[in-house]
Design a protein around this motif. Structure first.
Motif, PDB file in Angstrom:
ATOM      1  N   ILE A  54       2.471   5.939  -3.796  1.00 21.66           N
ATOM      2  CA  ILE A  54       3.497   6.593  -4.625  1.00 21.66           C
ATOM      3  C   ILE A  54       3.135   6.474  -6.107  1.00 21.66           C
ATOM      4  CG2 ILE A  54       5.932   6.527  -5.311  1.00 21.66           C
ATOM      5  CD1 ILE A  54       6.578   5.529  -2.490  1.00 21.66           C
ATOM      6  N   PHE A  55       2.674   5.273  -6.494  1.00 18.00           N
ATOM      7  CA  PHE A  55       2.325   5.063  -7.897  1.00 18.00           C
ATOM      8  C   PHE A  55       1.151   5.955  -8.320  1.00 18.00           C
ATOM      9  CE2 PHE A  55       3.861   0.431  -7.267  1.00 18.00           C
ATOM     10  CZ  PHE A  55       5.181   0.852  -7.392  1.00 18.00           C
ATOM     11  N   ALA A  56       0.221   6.184  -7.395  1.00 14.71           N
ATOM     12  CA  ALA A  56      -0.944   7.008  -7.711  1.00 14.71           C
ATOM     13  C   ALA A  56      -0.528   8.427  -8.063  1.00 14.71           C
ATOM     14  CB  ALA A  56      -1.917   7.011  -6.539  1.00 14.71           C
ATOM     15  N   SER A  57       0.572   8.889  -7.457  1.00 11.49           N
ATOM     16  CA  SER A  57       1.039  10.259  -7.726  1.00 11.49           C
ATOM     17  C   SER A  57       1.674  10.391  -9.102  1.00 11.49           C
ATOM     18  CB  SER A  57       2.053  10.685  -6.650  1.00 11.49           C
ATOM     19  OG  SER A  57       3.212   9.873  -6.709  1.00 11.49           O
ATOM     20  N   PHE A  58       2.035   9.251  -9.726  1.00 15.53           N
ATOM     21  CA  PHE A  58       2.637   9.311 -11.058  1.00 15.53           C
ATOM     22  C   PHE A  58       1.604   9.718 -12.101  1.00 15.53           C
ATOM     23  CE2 PHE A  58       6.041   5.905  -9.958  1.00 15.53           C
ATOM     24  CZ  PHE A  58       6.691   6.834  -9.160  1.00 15.53           C
TER      25      PHE A  58
ATOM     26  N   PRO B  86       0.811  -1.236   0.000  1.00 13.71           N
ATOM     27  CA  PRO B  86       0.000   0.000   0.000  1.00 13.71           C
ATOM     28  C   PRO B  86       0.837   1.274   0.000  1.00 13.71           C
ATOM     29  CG  PRO B  86      -0.934  -1.599   1.520  1.00 13.71           C
ATOM     30  CD  PRO B  86       0.374  -2.154   1.065  1.00 13.71           C
ATOM     31  N   GLN B  87       2.014   1.235   0.628  1.00 17.73           N
ATOM     32  CA  GLN B  87       2.873   2.423   0.620  1.00 17.73           C
ATOM     33  C   GLN B  87       3.341   2.743  -0.800  1.00 17.73           C
ATOM     34  OE1 GLN B  87       3.163   4.044   3.488  1.00 17.73           O
ATOM     35  NE2 GLN B  87       1.970   2.399   4.464  1.00 17.73           N
TER      36      GLN B  87
ATOM     37  N   MET C 288       7.162  -4.090  -7.612  1.00 18.41           N
ATOM     38  CA  MET C 288       7.113  -2.748  -7.034  1.00 18.41           C
ATOM     39  C   MET C 288       8.069  -1.768  -7.719  1.00 18.41           C
ATOM     40  SD  MET C 288       4.716  -2.754  -4.913  1.00 18.41           S
ATOM     41  CE  MET C 288       3.963  -3.850  -6.142  1.00 18.41           C
ATOM     42  N   TYR C 289       9.185  -2.272  -8.189  1.00 22.06           N
ATOM     43  CA  TYR C 289      10.168  -1.368  -8.788  1.00 22.06           C
ATOM     44  C   TYR C 289      10.036  -1.273 -10.307  1.00 22.06           C
ATOM     45  CZ  TYR C 289      12.687  -0.610  -4.459  1.00 22.06           C
ATOM     46  OH  TYR C 289      13.031  -0.218  -3.194  1.00 22.06           O
ATOM     47  N   LEU C 290       9.177  -2.112 -10.884  1.00 25.72           N
ATOM     48  CA  LEU C 290       8.997  -2.069 -12.344  1.00 25.72           C
ATOM     49  C   LEU C 290       8.489  -0.710 -12.824  1.00 25.72           C
ATOM     50  CD1 LEU C 290       9.384  -3.988 -14.710  1.00 25.72           C
ATOM     51  CD2 LEU C 290       6.984  -4.662 -14.491  1.00 25.72           C
ATOM     52  N   PRO C 291       7.511  -0.078 -12.164  1.00 26.09           N
ATOM     53  CA  PRO C 291       7.078   1.260 -12.616  1.00 26.09           C
ATOM     54  C   PRO C 291       8.190   2.303 -12.505  1.00 26.09           C
ATOM     55  CG  PRO C 291       5.442   0.269 -11.157  1.00 26.09           C
ATOM     56  CD  PRO C 291       6.670  -0.570 -11.060  1.00 26.09           C
ATOM     57  N   ILE C 292       9.018   2.173 -11.458  1.00 25.73           N
ATOM     58  CA  ILE C 292      10.116   3.130 -11.285  1.00 25.73           C
ATOM     59  C   ILE C 292      11.124   2.987 -12.410  1.00 25.73           C
ATOM     60  CG2 ILE C 292      11.982   3.844  -9.748  1.00 25.73           C
ATOM     61  CD1 ILE C 292      10.295   2.860  -7.416  1.00 25.73           C
ATOM     62  N   PHE C 293      11.453   1.733 -12.759  1.00 31.25           N
ATOM     63  CA  PHE C 293      12.386   1.490 -13.863  1.00 31.25           C
ATOM     64  C   PHE C 293      11.813   2.010 -15.182  1.00 31.25           C
ATOM     65  CE2 PHE C 293      13.888  -2.478 -11.377  1.00 31.25           C
ATOM     66  CZ  PHE C 293      14.725  -1.686 -10.609  1.00 31.25           C
ATOM     67  N   LYS C 294      10.498   1.808 -15.366  1.00 34.49           N
ATOM     68  CA  LYS C 294       9.831   2.270 -16.588  1.00 34.49           C
ATOM     69  C   LYS C 294       9.862   3.778 -16.708  1.00 34.49           C
ATOM     70  CE  LYS C 294       5.491   1.763 -19.135  1.00 34.49           C
ATOM     71  NZ  LYS C 294       4.108   1.224 -19.112  1.00 34.49           N
ATOM     72  N   MET C 295       9.618   4.451 -15.577  1.00 31.07           N
ATOM     73  CA  MET C 295       9.639   5.892 -15.564  1.00 31.07           C
ATOM     74  C   MET C 295      11.039   6.427 -15.810  1.00 31.07           C
ATOM     75  SD  MET C 295       8.251   8.496 -12.608  1.00 31.07           S
ATOM     76  CE  MET C 295       9.524   7.950 -11.452  1.00 31.07           C
ATOM     77  N   ALA C 296      12.026   5.761 -15.247  1.00 34.82           N
ATOM     78  CA  ALA C 296      13.411   6.183 -15.433  1.00 34.82           C
ATOM     79  C   ALA C 296      13.836   6.030 -16.878  1.00 34.82           C
ATOM     80  CB  ALA C 296      14.331   5.345 -14.516  1.00 34.82           C
ATOM     81  N   ALA C 297      13.336   4.979 -17.542  1.00 36.89           N
ATOM     82  CA  ALA C 297      13.678   4.763 -18.953  1.00 36.89           C
ATOM     83  C   ALA C 297      13.076   5.866 -19.821  1.00 36.89           C
ATOM     84  CB  ALA C 297      13.171   3.398 -19.410  1.00 36.89           C
ATOM     85  N   VAL C 298      11.863   6.311 -19.447  1.00 40.55           N
ATOM     86  CA  VAL C 298      11.214   7.367 -20.220  1.00 40.55           C
ATOM     87  C   VAL C 298      11.973   8.688 -20.074  1.00 40.55           C
ATOM     88  CG1 VAL C 298       9.113   8.757 -20.456  1.00 40.55           C
ATOM     89  CG2 VAL C 298       8.960   6.275 -20.124  1.00 40.55           C
TER      90      VAL C 298
END
Length: 406
Positions: free
Chosen positions: A200-204, A195-196, A395-405
């Motif tokens: 964070i993902f919701a803010s993206f 949930p934490q 959990m870290y897949l969205p962060i990696f995706k965002m970093a790639a963008v």
């Protein structure tokens, strides 16, 4: 002769010996007068005798385990072989027992024997701890005047059986415990950690990868239905245990399924055959008729499939069939076991042949359990790694995706 059961009580006493030295101790007896009489017989002048108070909590002690019965059997056999009188042997054993329930039972057995009952009758008053096999062997030993030898055989039998059971439990409990810990850790991650990340993902403001969304959905479902799931699991396990105890048909079905499990099924099968052969051998060698011995065996294999098979064998033997033919009709014994039984019947050494079969299968169980333990350790590590790794990647897949963008 029926045993007149006298409930013994533990008394604390204080007294002085012939030198005037103050002594104290405790003794089990039916009443305080018997304690005073015993003290005077030992040259001690009693000052005070009082009933030992029971503690408010834990006074009953733990339940008596099969391992404690095995130790009791070995101690009693050793002392009888050394020439220690039976009543004295019980007093010595009771003095060294830590479990209050076990000590109380030994004291009751001693009191029954001391009042004139046989050991068979005294043990029969405790059927939970001393089953039909145990009491019948003791009865045969008393009748033949070889009680010490029979008790020695019983002790060896109990120790071997408990050793096999301990190995199987160790092989099954270790992976079960580790898997349970892994499930608990996963539940904690899903309920409290995911949930934490979800906030964070919701803010993206962007759609989550499908894999991450699946884990987030699982977290939401567990938070909403976790209590119901836990209650359902507990209820199901409790219901299965109760039905297994009360329904012979369900118990037979469950044990038959367990025998077909990969790896574990083979271990359970070999353990049941070993117990069948050793139990039948020790009862038959003690002079118990084969039909009666098979009746005892039908409740001692630890598996309902083999218990039922033993009961069918008994019925066939009772009408005149040979043991090896009766065993063959059950379709649960390997050909080697049947042939060894046939050779033993022909040679008049059935007990020796069955002991050899039991030893061979016990050795196979030991080797299989050791191999299973060695195999499971790396598999468990991989299992835990997959669970934890899956959640970390999700959990870290969205962060990696965002970093790639970026």
């Amino acid at each position: 002769m029926a045993v007149v059961h006298v409930e013994p009580t533990t008394f604390l006493w204080e007294g002085r010996d012939k030198r005037g030295v103050k002594l104290k101790g405790q003794q089990v007896a039916a009443n305080p007068n018997l304690v005073r009489a015993e003290l005077r017989r030992q040259g001690i002048s009693p000052i005070r005798v009082r009933k030992k108070a029971k503690p408010l909590l834990g006074g009953a002690g733990h339940r008596i385990t099969p391992k404690e019965i095995a130790v009791f059997s070995r101690q009693l056999a050793t002392m009888l072989k050394s020439g220690v009188p039976l009543v004295t042997a019980f007093q010595i054993i009771a003095g060294g027992v830590k479990n209050p329930r076990m000590r109380s039972m030994v004291d009751r057995i001693r009191a029954d024997v001391e009042s004139g009952g046989s050991l068979f009758e005294a043990l029969s008053a405790h059927p939970v701890q001393f089953d039909e096999l145990y009491t019948n062997l003791v009865k045969a030993g008393e009748s033949a005047g070889v009680l010490d030898t029979i008790l020695d055989e019983i002790a060896s039998y109990k120790e071997r059986i408990e050793s096999i059971k301990g190995k199987i439990k160790k092989a099954l409990y270790y992976p079960s415990a580790v898997i349970a810990v892994a499930i608990i850790v996963s539940a904690v991650l899903l309920i409290y950690v995911i949930p934490q990340f979800e906030d964070i993902f919701a803010s993206f403001g962007a759609a989550l990868p499908a894999f991450t969304q699946m884990v987030v959905n699982a977290s939401r479902w567990l938070r909403d239905n976790g209590v119901v799931l836990m209650i359902g699991i507990i209820f199901t396990i409790t219901a299965l245990i109760m039905v297994k105890k009360r329904s012979k048909a369900f118990s037979h079905w469950l044990d038959r399924i367990s025998l077909k499990l990969p790896v574990v099924g083979g271990i359970l099968e070999k353990a049941a055959i070993a117990r069948f052969c050793r139990t039948l051998a020790i009862t038959f060698a003690a002079g118990v008729p084969l039909v009666d011995a098979l009746k005892i065996v039908s409740g001692a294999t630890g598996n309902q499939v083999y218990n039922d098979a033993s009961a069918r064998i008994r019925e066939d033997v009772a009408v005149g069939h040979q043991l090896q033919l009766a065993m063959q009709q059950t379709d649960v014994f390997p050909n080697m076991v049947i042939q060894m039984a046939a050779i033993g019947e022909e040679a008049g050494s059935l007990d020796d042949m069955l002991i050899k079969v039991a030893e061979a299968y016990e050795e196979e169980v030991n080797n299989a359990v050791d191999a299973l333990s060695s195999l499971l350790e790396p598999l468990i590590i991989v299992f835990i790694g997959l669970i934890v790794g899956t959640m970390v990647i999700a959990m870290y897949l969205p962060i990696f995706k965002m970093a790639a963008v970026i």
